[in-house]
Design an enzyme around this catalytic site. Structure first.
Site, PDB file in Angstrom:
ATOM      1  N   ARG A  49      13.771 -27.122  22.051  1.00 36.07           N
ATOM      2  CA  ARG A  49      12.161 -27.349  21.735  1.00 36.07           C
ATOM      3  C   ARG A  49      11.596 -28.849  22.231  1.00 36.07           C
ATOM      4  O   ARG A  49      10.800 -29.182  22.719  1.00 36.07           O
ATOM      5  CB  ARG A  49      12.001 -27.389  20.057  1.00 36.07           C
ATOM      6  N   ARG A  97      -1.312 -50.456  32.653  1.00 34.26           N
ATOM      7  CA  ARG A  97      -2.192 -49.631  32.082  1.00 34.26           C
ATOM      8  C   ARG A  97      -3.048 -48.961  33.175  1.00 34.26           C
ATOM      9  O   ARG A  97      -3.983 -49.424  33.777  1.00 34.26           O
ATOM     10  CB  ARG A  97      -2.897 -50.360  30.866  1.00 34.26           C
ATOM     11  N   HIS A  99      -3.980 -44.481  33.581  1.00 32.38           N
ATOM     12  CA  HIS A  99      -3.934 -42.937  33.139  1.00 32.38           C
ATOM     13  C   HIS A  99      -2.781 -42.374  34.029  1.00 32.38           C
ATOM     14  O   HIS A  99      -2.199 -41.532  33.289  1.00 32.38           O
ATOM     15  CB  HIS A  99      -5.239 -42.422  33.100  1.00 32.38           C
ATOM     16  N   GLU A 176      -1.602 -23.661  11.177  1.00 28.92           N
ATOM     17  CA  GLU A 176      -0.388 -24.097  10.403  1.00 28.92           C
ATOM     18  C   GLU A 176      -0.542 -25.136   9.435  1.00 28.92           C
ATOM     19  O   GLU A 176      -1.811 -25.282   9.003  1.00 28.92           O
ATOM     20  CB  GLU A 176       0.577 -24.647  11.596  1.00 28.92           C
ATOM     21  N   LEU A 200       2.855 -25.529  16.356  1.00 30.63           N
ATOM     22  CA  LEU A 200       4.256 -25.933  16.985  1.00 30.63           C
ATOM     23  C   LEU A 200       4.999 -24.946  16.529  1.00 30.63           C
ATOM     24  O   LEU A 200       5.200 -24.383  15.289  1.00 30.63           O
ATOM     25  CB  LEU A 200       4.597 -27.522  16.253  1.00 30.63           C
TER      26      LEU A 200
END
Length: 283
Positions: A49, A97, A99, A176, A200
């Protein structure tokens, strides 16, 4: 004792630069692994996972599976508790910094272990209360991302109401919990939301379905409507640390008779037997 970028150290000595993209952008993923009697539970599944999450954010895994297994084992040995909760945290690293993904930057790798606190017998016997809310998170909930502000805000709704968790509904269907998976029992059939981008894929979710199949319980993995949730025979909550719990109250109203149901009790014992068998086999 924690692990950070190649070193074990006391947590008080750990330092991460402020330009780490995990701090600036929430650009990273995490994983939580329960440890029983110093043995990680379903470790290959957790690492699989983790790889799915890394693939989802296009970040190369900084360690091989063998290295993860070795380091997790060493972290467990360096901490004193027999039962632990191991937390893995990987970010895209330190860069100016911007993106856009930086190039030539090493990921930040952090691991820590805390005592594993599972549900008390009293909580298993009484069940828990949850509230419901609209699932307003992003559309890649299958990635175990560290940017958890939406989950934090949704979970706080439960805290404000004196409940244990927030059950999430999107467009009239169950997804969920804010930090858990949810199962529904109707007409003695165990219903589970399908694995997709809106939830998830829980490791405990998989265990529950495996145990239910082995016990010849009726199972349906499909979309579950809000009406089916609110008129359920039983509701369950699952997670790596809470294992499996009965939800006995939803939005202040009892689920069925407001007590843990017979299928939950069967599953709880099946789960404990399975966990103990796996741990003995690993000894």
């Amino acid at each position: 004792m924690i692990y950070l970028n190649g070193r074990f150290m006391p947590i008080e000595e750990a330092r991460v630069p402020v330009l780490d993209r995990g701090f600036i952008f929430g650009d990273g993923v995490y994983e939580v692994i329960p440890v029983y009697s110093r043995r990680p539970f379903r470790l290959p599944e957790h690492l699989k996972r983790l790889q799915h999450s890394l693939d989802g954010i296009r970040l190369s895994n900084p360690l091989s599976e063998e290295e993860w297994v070795r380091l997790i084992g060493e972290l467990v040995e360096r901490n004193q508790d027999e039962d632990q909760s191991v937390y893995l945290h990987i970010t895209r690293g330190v860069a100016k910094r911007d993106h856009a993904f930086p190039t030539g930057v090493a990921p930040t790798v952090f691991m820590m272990s805390n005592p594993l606190v599972t549900s008390t017998p009293e909580l298993v016997e009484s069940g828990i209360a949850v509230v419901s809310a609209a699932d307003n998170r992003w559309l890649r909930c299958d990635i175990k991302a560290i940017a958890l502000l939406p989950n934090v805000l949704l979970r706080q709704l439960a805290v404000d109401a004196g409940a244990a968790e927030t059950l999430l509904l999107r467009d009239g269907f169950l997804t969920e919990g804010a930090a858990s998976n949810i199962f529904v029992v109707r007409d003695d059939v165990l219903l589970a939301p399908p694995k997709d981008n809106l939830m998830l894929p829980g490791i405990t979710y998989d265990v529950i379905l495996e145990l239910a199949a082995a016990a010849s319980l009726k199972i349906e993995v499909r979309r579950i409507s809000e009406h089916e949730v609110r008129t359920a025979q039983e509701l369950w909550l699952t997670s790596s640390t809470k294992e499996v719990l009965a939800i006995t109250h939803l939005d202040g109203k009892p689920v069925a008779d407001g007590k843990p149901g017979p299928l939950f009790r069967q599953m709880y014992h099946l789960y404990q037997d399975y966990k103990n068998t796996v741990m003995r086999a690993a000894a």
